[in-house]
Design an enzyme around this catalytic site. Structure first.
Site, PDB file in Angstrom:
ATOM      1  N   GLY A  16     -39.990   7.267 -18.955  1.00 35.45           N
ATOM      2  CA  GLY A  16     -40.973   8.095 -18.248  1.00 35.45           C
ATOM      3  C   GLY A  16     -40.853   7.912 -16.742  1.00 35.45           C
ATOM      4  N   LYS A 207     -30.644   9.247 -34.175  1.00 31.67           N
ATOM      5  CA  LYS A 207     -29.610   8.305 -33.720  1.00 31.67           C
ATOM      6  C   LYS A 207     -30.101   6.854 -33.700  1.00 31.67           C
ATOM      7  CE  LYS A 207     -31.363   7.769 -29.454  1.00 31.67           C
ATOM      8  NZ  LYS A 207     -31.287   7.119 -28.178  1.00 31.67           N
TER       9      LYS A 207
HETATM   10  N1  LIG Z   1     -35.907   4.002 -22.295  1.00 38.48           N
HETATM   11  C1  LIG Z   1     -34.869   4.795 -22.458  1.00 38.48           C
HETATM   12  O1  LIG Z   1     -33.757   4.471 -22.022  1.00 38.48           O
HETATM   13  C2  LIG Z   1     -35.053   6.135 -23.106  1.00 38.48           C
HETATM   14  C3  LIG Z   1     -34.089   7.098 -22.912  1.00 38.48           C
HETATM   15  C4  LIG Z   1     -34.244   8.345 -23.500  1.00 38.48           C
HETATM   16  C5  LIG Z   1     -35.391   8.594 -24.271  1.00 38.48           C
HETATM   17  N2  LIG Z   1     -36.322   7.633 -24.460  1.00 38.48           N
HETATM   18  C6  LIG Z   1     -37.520   7.984 -25.266  1.00 38.48           C
HETATM   19  O2  LIG Z   1     -38.594   8.249 -24.373  1.00 38.48           O
HETATM   20  C7  LIG Z   1     -39.834   7.947 -24.997  1.00 38.48           C
HETATM   21  C8  LIG Z   1     -40.640   7.057 -24.078  1.00 38.48           C
HETATM   22  O3  LIG Z   1     -39.969   5.831 -23.913  1.00 38.48           O
HETATM   23  P1  LIG Z   1     -40.119   4.903 -22.637  1.00 38.48           P
HETATM   24  O4  LIG Z   1     -38.845   4.148 -22.522  1.00 38.48           O
HETATM   25  O5  LIG Z   1     -40.582   5.678 -21.449  1.00 38.48           O
HETATM   26  O6  LIG Z   1     -41.360   3.966 -23.069  1.00 38.48           O
HETATM   27  P2  LIG Z   1     -41.380   2.347 -23.123  1.00 38.48           P
HETATM   28  O7  LIG Z   1     -41.111   1.909 -24.508  1.00 38.48           O
HETATM   29  O8  LIG Z   1     -40.627   1.792 -21.989  1.00 38.48           O
HETATM   30  O9  LIG Z   1     -42.891   1.993 -22.720  1.00 38.48           O
HETATM   31  C9  LIG Z   1     -43.974   2.003 -23.486  1.00 38.48           C
HETATM   32  C10 LIG Z   1     -45.003   2.919 -22.808  1.00 38.48           C
HETATM   33  O10 LIG Z   1     -46.068   3.095 -23.726  1.00 38.48           O
HETATM   34  C11 LIG Z   1     -47.291   2.943 -23.022  1.00 38.48           C
HETATM   35  N3  LIG Z   1     -48.327   2.545 -23.962  1.00 38.48           N
HETATM   36  C12 LIG Z   1     -48.574   1.321 -24.488  1.00 38.48           C
HETATM   37  N4  LIG Z   1     -49.642   1.385 -25.307  1.00 38.48           N
HETATM   38  C13 LIG Z   1     -50.070   2.679 -25.280  1.00 38.48           C
HETATM   39  C14 LIG Z   1     -51.125   3.379 -25.925  1.00 38.48           C
HETATM   40  N5  LIG Z   1     -51.958   2.767 -26.750  1.00 38.48           N
HETATM   41  N6  LIG Z   1     -51.242   4.701 -25.672  1.00 38.48           N
HETATM   42  C15 LIG Z   1     -50.380   5.354 -24.858  1.00 38.48           C
HETATM   43  N7  LIG Z   1     -49.378   4.746 -24.209  1.00 38.48           N
HETATM   44  C16 LIG Z   1     -49.237   3.419 -24.438  1.00 38.48           C
HETATM   45  C17 LIG Z   1     -46.981   1.901 -21.979  1.00 38.48           C
HETATM   46  O11 LIG Z   1     -47.918   1.970 -20.938  1.00 38.48           O
HETATM   47  C18 LIG Z   1     -45.598   2.364 -21.515  1.00 38.48           C
HETATM   48  O12 LIG Z   1     -45.744   3.388 -20.571  1.00 38.48           O
HETATM   49  C19 LIG Z   1     -39.478   7.318 -26.341  1.00 38.48           C
HETATM   50  O13 LIG Z   1     -39.571   8.284 -27.349  1.00 38.48           O
HETATM   51  C20 LIG Z   1     -38.037   6.895 -26.163  1.00 38.48           C
HETATM   52  O14 LIG Z   1     -37.325   6.864 -27.380  1.00 38.48           O
HETATM   53  C21 LIG Z   1     -36.190   6.413 -23.881  1.00 38.48           C
END
Ligand SMILES: NC(=O)c1ccc[n+]([C@@H]2O[C@H](COP(=O)([O-])OP(=O)(O)OC[C@H]3O[C@@H](n4cnc5c(N)ncnc54)[C@H](O)[C@@H]3O)[C@@H](O)[C@H]2O)c1
Length: 352
Positions: A16, A207
């Protein structure tokens, strides 16, 4: 004059925050199309006694989820979910999929008429009847709006450091494809567009199951040949799954960044692979390893693996996906990790 697009980013974890950096850079660059100020909803937490939103709005850094990377000053962290979407015409969903249902019901009555959404979320939601719901469908059914998907070989920390990569946007509307190109494309984050929204989204979700298999290979200290085989077979099962259950999924989509490229990067460097390797080496539980190794990030692969298994069981199709089934059994500790290479026999042995 046509109204400018106003972007709201819903989610501020590792990905994000990395994508928010790109979006806010582009909303500032294309001020004729977008409102420069871009809100990002932050699930509030305290870091050494200080609110994360306050740190982000003063230091311009997400010190917990994307440390060391400066975020644009026109990116505004907002702890109130409803305020963050106020007046937005484009909603970018980028939070772990376990939080999507609650998020949608909170904003449902507060979104602007005519807005659209794009999901960057990897994973499904499975209901009590073991039916799979794609996140794009959940958003569009809950909010009554058009939804696109962005997926690709995009490890967040690398994207945040401007290391070259590609991504794929699935969007059914030609005009919106052009708008999304302006919003996401940069010199180092190269966007391609296709009209196959489901294909793009399903690649990104499935994946993570294959990544567990790749992690098992690493945990067993097998080499590149074995991992490549798991990846190839996994890709075929991903494609079979998508085309068996969703109309209009194109084979070509699996050759885009969202398909083969994302699978490779996830199986080489992603978090699901890492935790699966540790699962084999330490024998610890997934929950303990997630807490130890991911610093608050969420492990998606095991959840997706379980959900897909429930769905395939219900559909009576387990046998057609022997690798997915074997990875599930290993993750459940019902089968030794070494048997990941024995998936046909395991499937015959364990199917009911
Ligand atoms: N990290 C990567 O490299 C990557 C790349 C492409 C896609 N994604 C996808 O993007 C999506 C988001 O992943 P990310 O890496 O940004 O997240 P993350 O796993 O890094 O972080 C977890 C997030 O969830 C939030 N959170 C915790 N408890 C919560 C709650 N009760 N309600 C709402 N939010 C809460 C946290 O504040 C944090 O912002 C996922 O579906 C992931 O698969 C991730």
């Amino acid at each position: 004059m046509t109204e400018k697009e106003k972007v709201a980013i819903i989610g501020s974890g590792n990905w994000g925050s990395a994508i928010a950096r790109i979006i806010a850079t582009n909303t500032a660059k294309h001020e004729n199309i977008f409102e420069k100020e871009t809100k990002i909803w932050v699930f509030e937490e305290l870091i050494d006694g200080q609110k994360l939103t306050e740190i982000m709005n003063t230091k311009h850094e997400n010190v917990k989820y994307l440390p060391g990377i400066t975020l644009p000053e026109n990116l505004i962290a907002e702890p109130d979910l409803i305020k963050s979407v106020d007046g937005a015409t484009i909603l970018v969903f980028v939070l772990p999929h376990q939080f999507i249902s609650r998020t949608l019901s909170t904003i449902k009555e507060h979104i602007k008429k005519g807005c659209r959404a794009i999901t960057l979320i990897k994973g499904f939601v499975v209901d009590d009847q073991d039916e799979i719901h794609l996140i794009s469908d959940m958003i569009s059914e809950s909010l009554g709006i058009q939804v696109s998907a962005l997926m690709g070989a995009n490890v967040a920390n690398e994207v945040a450091q401007d290391m070259f990569c590609e991504t794929t946007i699935g969007c059914a509307d030609q005009k919106d494809q052009e708008m999304y190109l302006k919003l996401f494309n940069t010199k180092t984050f190269r966007v391609s567009t296709v009209s196959d929204v489901y294909g793009v989204e399903i690649c990104g979700s499935l994946k993570n199951i294959v990544a567990l298999g790749a992690g098992f290979c690493d945990g067993l200290s097998f080499g590149g040949n074995s991992k490549a085989a798991i990846m190839r077979i996994g890709l075929l099962e991903m494609k079979k799954f998508a085309q068996m259950f969703y109309k209009g999924v194109e084979s070509e989509t699996f050759f885009e960044s969202c398909g083969v490229a994302d699978l490779i990067t996830t199986c080489v460097g992603g978090r699901n692979r890492k935790v699966a390797e540790a699962f084999v080496k330490t024998g610890k539980s997934w929950n303990d390893l997630e807490a130890e190794l991911l610093n608050g990030q969420k492990l998606q692969g095991t959840l997706t693996c379980d959900e897909v298994h429930r769905f395939l069981t219900k559909k009576g199709k387990i046998e057609e996906f022997p690798l997915f089934f074997t990875i599930y059994l290993i993750a459940q500790k019902k089968v030794e990790p070494l048997r990941v290479f024995d998936f046909d026999e395991v499937t015959t042995e364990f199917k009911k």
